[in-house]
Design a protein around this motif. Sequence first.
Motif, short mmCIF file in Angstrom:
data_model
loop_
_atom_site.label_atom_id
_atom_site.label_comp_id
_atom_site.label_asym_id
_atom_site.label_seq_id
_atom_site.Cartn_x
_atom_site.Cartn_y
_atom_site.Cartn_z
N ALA A 157 0.79 -1.31 0.17
CA ALA A 157 0.00 0.12 0.18
C ALA A 157 0.80 1.27 -0.04
O ALA A 157 0.45 2.28 -0.21
CB ALA A 157 -0.94 -0.04 1.27
N LEU A 206 2.02 2.32 2.89
CA LEU A 206 2.09 2.77 4.08
C LEU A 206 2.84 2.15 5.03
O LEU A 206 2.85 2.73 6.11
CB LEU A 206 0.65 2.31 4.62
CG LEU A 206 -0.65 2.96 3.69
CD1 LEU A 206 -1.89 2.27 4.21
CD2 LEU A 206 -0.70 4.49 3.68
N VAL A 239 -7.44 8.51 3.58
CA VAL A 239 -6.57 7.53 3.11
C VAL A 239 -7.60 6.41 2.16
O VAL A 239 -8.41 5.89 2.86
CB VAL A 239 -5.73 6.86 4.10
CG1 VAL A 239 -4.59 5.95 3.08
CG2 VAL A 239 -4.99 7.91 4.85
N LYS A 299 -7.34 3.13 0.01
CA LYS A 299 -6.48 1.74 -0.57
C LYS A 299 -7.36 1.01 -1.42
O LYS A 299 -8.31 0.30 -1.11
CB LYS A 299 -6.09 0.78 0.63
CG LYS A 299 -5.77 -0.59 0.61
CD LYS A 299 -4.07 -0.62 -0.35
CE LYS A 299 -3.94 -2.05 -0.55
NZ LYS A 299 -4.76 -3.01 -0.97
N ALA A 309 -1.75 3.13 -1.96
CA ALA A 309 -2.75 3.85 -1.26
C ALA A 309 -2.50 5.31 -1.75
O ALA A 309 -1.38 5.59 -2.11
CB ALA A 309 -2.57 3.87 0.38
N PHE A 329 -3.83 9.70 -0.88
CA PHE A 329 -4.48 10.28 0.29
C PHE A 329 -4.57 11.78 -0.08
O PHE A 329 -4.03 12.16 -1.10
CB PHE A 329 -3.48 10.06 1.50
CG PHE A 329 -2.32 10.82 1.33
CD1 PHE A 329 -1.23 10.22 0.49
CD2 PHE A 329 -1.86 12.13 1.71
CE1 PHE A 329 0.03 11.15 0.61
CE2 PHE A 329 -0.76 12.84 1.66
CZ PHE A 329 0.14 11.97 1.19
N TRP A 356 -12.59 -2.03 -1.61
CA TRP A 356 -11.46 -0.91 -1.32
C TRP A 356 -11.80 -0.42 0.09
O TRP A 356 -12.75 -0.72 0.74
CB TRP A 356 -12.09 0.48 -1.78
CG TRP A 356 -12.01 0.69 -3.42
CD1 TRP A 356 -12.51 -0.46 -4.53
CD2 TRP A 356 -11.15 1.55 -4.42
NE1 TRP A 356 -11.78 0.15 -5.66
CE2 TRP A 356 -11.10 1.06 -5.50
CE3 TRP A 356 -10.60 2.69 -3.80
CZ2 TRP A 356 -10.72 1.72 -6.53
CZ3 TRP A 356 -10.09 3.52 -4.93
CH2 TRP A 356 -10.17 3.14 -6.33
N GLY A 359 -10.90 2.54 3.03
CA GLY A 359 -10.98 3.99 3.18
C GLY A 359 -10.89 4.34 4.76
O GLY A 359 -11.31 3.58 5.53
#
Length: 292
Positions: A99, A101, A169, A171, A244, A246, A273, A275
């Motif tokens: 992702a 992240l 955010v 993903k 991801a 944002f 998804w 979020g």
Amino acid sequence: MSLTALYDLPAPAKLNLFLHVVGRRPDGYHLLQSVFVLIDWMDTLHVELRPAGQISRSDLGAALPADDLCLRAARALQAASGCRLGAHIAIDKQVPWGAGLGGGSSDAATTLLALNRLWGLNWPRSRLLALGLQLGADVPFFIGGRDAWVEGIGEQITPIDLPAASYLVLKPPVAIPTQAIFSSPLLSRDTALTTIAVFLADKQRFDKNDLQAAAAAYSPEVSQALKLLEQHVGSGRMSGSGSAVFAEAGNHPGAEDGFADPRQVLATLPVGWIGRLCRSLEAHPLVDWASD
Ligand SMILES: C[C@](O)(CO)[C@H](O)COP(=O)(O)OP(=O)(O)OC[C@H]1O[C@@H](n2ccc(N)nc2=O)[C@H](O)[C@@H]1O
Ligand SMILES: Nc1ncnc2c1ncn2[C@@H]1O[C@H](COP(=O)(O)OP(=O)(O)OP(=O)(O)O)[C@@H](O)[C@H]1O
């Protein structure tokens, strides 16, 4: 009384507010400039001492690969320190991987911080950082434990103070392997070097992720996710090597700027998804667990 277990240890994710690729090392790794921000989307680790040296893991949330980064971090610390103790790590995996992240890197960093304490090693932060870098380029940032200006391949970390912020955010349902993006022919590797002072003087201008075009070509869902943010909150960008994306959520209270409340975006996400509305963290909750 000796310490035998550490429960509910947070492993927070990160966002890259911008990410410039400024060069390449002879070994192929890319030189970056980026600002990393910790957010309150996190995994949780429970770490228990095992006296006989064995290291094991169990999954309380999503299932991880057998030889995951927590196990690799624990084994690396055991080997480097010569410690004869072991550990069992139960992990509640909440941060999606692939992702951008940094969830796996954060798990590794939290494991190193926890075992440094549980095994009574008392390694200084500098030594943990060097070991962390062998596990992944993002691991040192999480051991540093503060929002940071990051350079090199991820090992040159300068803490910076940023105002608290909220982020929407998203993903999409695709995991992107970091290596595929760094090896893309679409990647430009020559963004001009800049400085922290320039960033701090005009933060809004720093909204470019040089990995974004390659990730969008790799996965149409990244473009779709960016379009969703553009439609609903005006703009968006990718974190790390994706998938991801944002946007700052604090500046979009609704009617007056013509954009939806970010919570409405979450309610309309396509199936599969993920979020989240995230807040920035002042510091990794375990930041004091390593001495400088
Ligand atoms: C994109 C970022 O997430 C930005 O925060 C990081 O640079 C990626 O860090 P990471 O996931 O910890 O990456 P690693 O696991 O160390 O590396 C995965 C692969 O990505 C490539 N890689 C990674 C980091 C970097 N600065 N240059 C690279 O070229 C290397 O081919 C490496 O084999
Ligand atoms: N504990 C873990 N959590 C998440 N992924 C892990 C873990 N251990 C190993 N991995 C593997 O590492 C890979 C990258 O995971 P991670 O979440 O760190 O990277 P990412 O989402 O691509 O973020 P970034 O590129 O910013 O590091 C995944 O493909 C996953 O299979």
